[in-house]
Motif scaffolding. Structure first.
Motif, PDB file in Angstrom:
ATOM      1  N   THR A   1       0.856  -1.188   0.000  1.00  0.00           N
ATOM      2  CA  THR A   1       0.000   0.000   0.000  1.00  0.00           C
ATOM      3  C   THR A   1       0.891   1.237   0.000  1.00  0.00           C
ATOM      4  O   THR A   1       1.854   1.315   0.772  1.00  0.00           O
ATOM      5  CB  THR A   1      -0.900   0.014   1.249  1.00  0.00           C
ATOM      6  N   GLY A   2       0.578   2.191  -0.897  1.00  0.00           N
ATOM      7  CA  GLY A   2       1.426   3.379  -0.965  1.00  0.00           C
ATOM      8  C   GLY A   2       0.796   4.515  -1.732  1.00  0.00           C
ATOM      9  O   GLY A   2      -0.420   4.538  -1.974  1.00  0.00           O
TER      10      GLY A   2
ATOM     11  N   ARG B   1       4.582  11.541  -0.481  1.00  0.00           N
ATOM     12  CA  ARG B   1       4.902  11.056   0.861  1.00  0.00           C
ATOM     13  C   ARG B   1       3.827  11.504   1.853  1.00  0.00           C
ATOM     14  O   ARG B   1       3.388  12.653   1.846  1.00  0.00           O
ATOM     15  CB  ARG B   1       6.267  11.588   1.290  1.00  0.00           C
ATOM     16  N   GLY B   2       3.437  10.564   2.713  1.00  0.00           N
ATOM     17  CA  GLY B   2       2.507  10.891   3.774  1.00  0.00           C
ATOM     18  C   GLY B   2       3.236  11.398   5.001  1.00  0.00           C
ATOM     19  O   GLY B   2       4.462  11.277   5.128  1.00  0.00           O
TER      20      GLY B   2
ATOM     21  N   LYS C   1       2.569  10.400   8.281  1.00  0.00           N
ATOM     22  CA  LYS C   1       2.754   9.397   9.327  1.00  0.00           C
ATOM     23  C   LYS C   1       3.050   8.006   8.768  1.00  0.00           C
ATOM     24  O   LYS C   1       3.977   7.344   9.228  1.00  0.00           O
ATOM     25  CB  LYS C   1       1.510   9.343  10.214  1.00  0.00           C
ATOM     26  N   LYS C   2       2.279   7.552   7.802  1.00  0.00           N
ATOM     27  CA  LYS C   2       2.412   6.152   7.383  1.00  0.00           C
ATOM     28  C   LYS C   2       3.157   5.978   6.063  1.00  0.00           C
ATOM     29  O   LYS C   2       4.141   5.262   6.000  1.00  0.00           O
ATOM     30  CB  LYS C   2       1.020   5.510   7.290  1.00  0.00           C
ATOM     31  N   ILE C   3       2.685   6.625   5.022  1.00  0.00           N
ATOM     32  CA  ILE C   3       3.259   6.361   3.697  1.00  0.00           C
ATOM     33  C   ILE C   3       4.529   7.207   3.545  1.00  0.00           C
ATOM     34  O   ILE C   3       4.521   8.282   2.937  1.00  0.00           O
ATOM     35  CB  ILE C   3       2.231   6.677   2.591  1.00  0.00           C
ATOM     36  N   ARG C   4       5.627   6.674   4.097  1.00  0.00           N
ATOM     37  CA  ARG C   4       6.852   7.480   4.170  1.00  0.00           C
ATOM     38  C   ARG C   4       8.133   6.681   3.909  1.00  0.00           C
ATOM     39  O   ARG C   4       9.228   7.152   4.196  1.00  0.00           O
ATOM     40  CB  ARG C   4       6.957   8.143   5.544  1.00  0.00           C
TER      41      ARG C   4
ATOM     42  N   TRP D   1       5.969   5.867  -2.574  1.00  0.00           N
ATOM     43  CA  TRP D   1       6.155   5.713  -1.137  1.00  0.00           C
ATOM     44  C   TRP D   1       5.229   4.604  -0.631  1.00  0.00           C
ATOM     45  O   TRP D   1       4.091   4.488  -1.104  1.00  0.00           O
ATOM     46  CB  TRP D   1       5.837   7.022  -0.402  1.00  0.00           C
TER      47      TRP D   1
ATOM     48  N   ASP E   1       3.886   2.106   2.995  1.00  0.00           N
ATOM     49  CA  ASP E   1       3.568   2.333   4.405  1.00  0.00           C
ATOM     50  C   ASP E   1       4.233   1.379   5.384  1.00  0.00           C
ATOM     51  O   ASP E   1       4.020   1.498   6.588  1.00  0.00           O
ATOM     52  CB  ASP E   1       2.043   2.257   4.605  1.00  0.00           C
ATOM     53  N   ASP E   2       5.034   0.443   4.908  1.00  0.00           N
ATOM     54  CA  ASP E   2       5.578  -0.555   5.821  1.00  0.00           C
ATOM     55  C   ASP E   2       7.025  -0.868   5.445  1.00  0.00           C
ATOM     56  O   ASP E   2       7.284  -1.387   4.354  1.00  0.00           O
ATOM     57  CB  ASP E   2       4.726  -1.831   5.750  1.00  0.00           C
TER      58      ASP E   2
END
Length: 462
Positions: A201-202, A206-207, A209-212, A271, A273-274
């Motif tokens: 998931t991306g 860039r997010g 908090k998560k998608i980074r 980007w 998320d994990d």
């Protein structure tokens, strides 16, 4: 620098008896025996001489003399006991000369079709589209892929009108020879693992908090040197680094790339998320990313930083964090979720870092990503191999078992991909396809088995 070990000189163990030392242990035994006989002879010669007339008080019964005349006419004296012969020290045996190592076994051993378990039962038609794709790729590579030797089989394959399993089996038996892939020590037990195309998931931006976590394209300062251009014998080896002045030095490790993330802002493809999923994307070599609008973006292997892969699963076992049977992809992911503060340090123990490229969308969602051969992988019918021993594009018969099971899995597959951790003749990585189910099978697969590569006559090295 290569160290050559010099054989240890033979040590002299008995300096007091150099002649015995030079003769060796068995020579010393024979010399000691000879000395003993000589000493006894001299003693008898001294104690038993010619008869002489002696005073009656000194005469022995029978008139045998019991003393010898001393030199110079001195009066007789009693024969004294001879002194014991000195014991000659025994030499220490010389150290055994080092034995020359046995020559490595040939990686390809000619076999018979009857040696392939389950060959008659496999539905080889499931591998047929992959074989035709291999032929097209080999034709495009031309002489570099020994195309003249492959061409008769590929031309006949294109002309076949019957594609049932029995007809295709006869085709392979008439056009190919099976070779058992063999390790340097002569063993034929192969290690067969699995891989797949994961879903992440991306987003393109860039997010907060998560998608980074960035998926990077190859950086401009990464230099790849194909050693085969200089030394043909190492045509499958590449050197990677960066220039510092006029010197080529190793490229940055995973830890250094992660620490320099801002310097790669213009190389970000997407980007995610994990960080653990991103790590496994790099291991798999390709994957899909679900974007916020629901579309799927496909990425595939582009390059690598030049460092060898180091297993973080093995490291967790050595640290006592996981048991050996837990060190699967799923086990590592579960450990990471339970220890988020330790993830970065763990991942950085593997210095290898993979860069990607965005792939065009495919109209066939079931079609796999392109492998090293340049053709789409077929789920369940494509494998990654070490191209130093198995020709890319070649059919390979795999005899193994289902993941984490003893159920037989014998089937024809195509060698259409490579991998940094796939090293050695009897080694393969089995492509399971896309998604969670494929990931479960791939994560559980670490089976033993045997591998036969099928080659047209004349291709196998003598």
């Amino acid at each position: 620098m290569v160290n050559f070990q010099t054989p240890t000189p033979r040590r002299r163990a008995c300096d007091a008896a150099p002649a015995v030392c030079s003769a060796g242990v068995h020579g010393a035994s024979r010399l000691s025996a000879a000395l003993a006989v000589l000493a006894a002879t001299l003693l008898l010669g001294a104690c038993v001489g010619p008869q002489s007339t002696l005073p009656s008080s000194s005469s022995a019964p029978g008139g045998v003399a019991t003393s010898a005349m001393r030199l110079g006419g001195e009066s007789p004296a009693a024969c004294t006991a001879a002194a014991a012969c000195p014991v000659c020290p025994v030499c220490t045996a010389a150290p055994a000369a080092p034995t020359a190592p046995s020559p490595a076994a040939k990686p390809l051993q000619l076999a018979r079709w009857a040696d392939l378990p389950g060959w008659k039962d496999d539905d080889v038609s499931a591998a047929w589209p992959g074989f035709l794709a291999s032929c097209r790729a080999l034709a495009a590579k031309g002489a570099a892929a020994q195309w003249p030797l492959w061409r008769p089989a590929c031309d006949e394959a294109q002309a076949l009108t019957r594609h049932d399993a029995a007809s295709l089996r006869r085709f392979f038996e008439s056009r190919f020879e099976p070779y058992l892939l063999t390790n340097p020590d002569g063993g034929t037990n192969a290690l067969i693992t699995g891989y797949y195309e994961p879903l992440l998931t991306g987003g393109r931006t860039r997010g907060k908090k998560k998608i980074r976590f960035p998926v990077l394209a190859p950086p401009d300062d990464l230099i790849t040197v194909d050693l085969g251009d200089v030394v043909p014998e190492v045509k499958n080896l590449r050197l990677r680094g960066r220039l510092v002045g006029k010197r080529l030095v190793p490229y940055y490790s995973r830890a250094e790339i992660t620490a320099r993330e801002e310097e790669y802002a213009d190389r970000v493809l997407v980007w995610v998320d994990d960080p653990v999923e991103l790590f496994f994307l790099q291991i798999q070599g390709s994957g899909r990313v679900r974007l916020p609008d629901g579309t799927l973006m496909r990425v595939g292997y582009a390059d690598q930083n030049g460092y060898p892969y180091q297993s973080i699963g093995r490291l967790l076992v050595e640290r006592g964090e996981l048991k050996l049977e837990q060190a699967s992809m799923q086990g590592i992911q579960a450990w990471a979720r339970a220890h988020p503060d330790k993830v970065t340090e763990l991942l950085n123990n593997n210095p290898s870092y993979v860069f990607f490229r965005e792939l065009p969308r495919s109209s066939n969602a079931d079609e796999g990503p392109p492998g090293a051969l340049g053709v789409p992988l077929t789920p369940g019918r494509s494998i990654a191999i070490d191209p130093r021993f198995t020709a890319l594009g070649a059919p390979v018969f795999v005899a193994t078992t289902q993941p984490n099971s003893s159920a037989p899995m014998n089937r024809l597959v195509m060698a259409q991909d490579t991998g940094g951790a796939i090293r050695g003749p009897a080694r393969a990585d089995f492509f399971w396809g896309f998604g969670a189910e494929a990931g479960t099978l791939a994560g559980r697969m670490k089976q033993s088995g045997r591998l036969w590569v099928l080659l047209p006559p004349g291709i196998a090295p003598k």
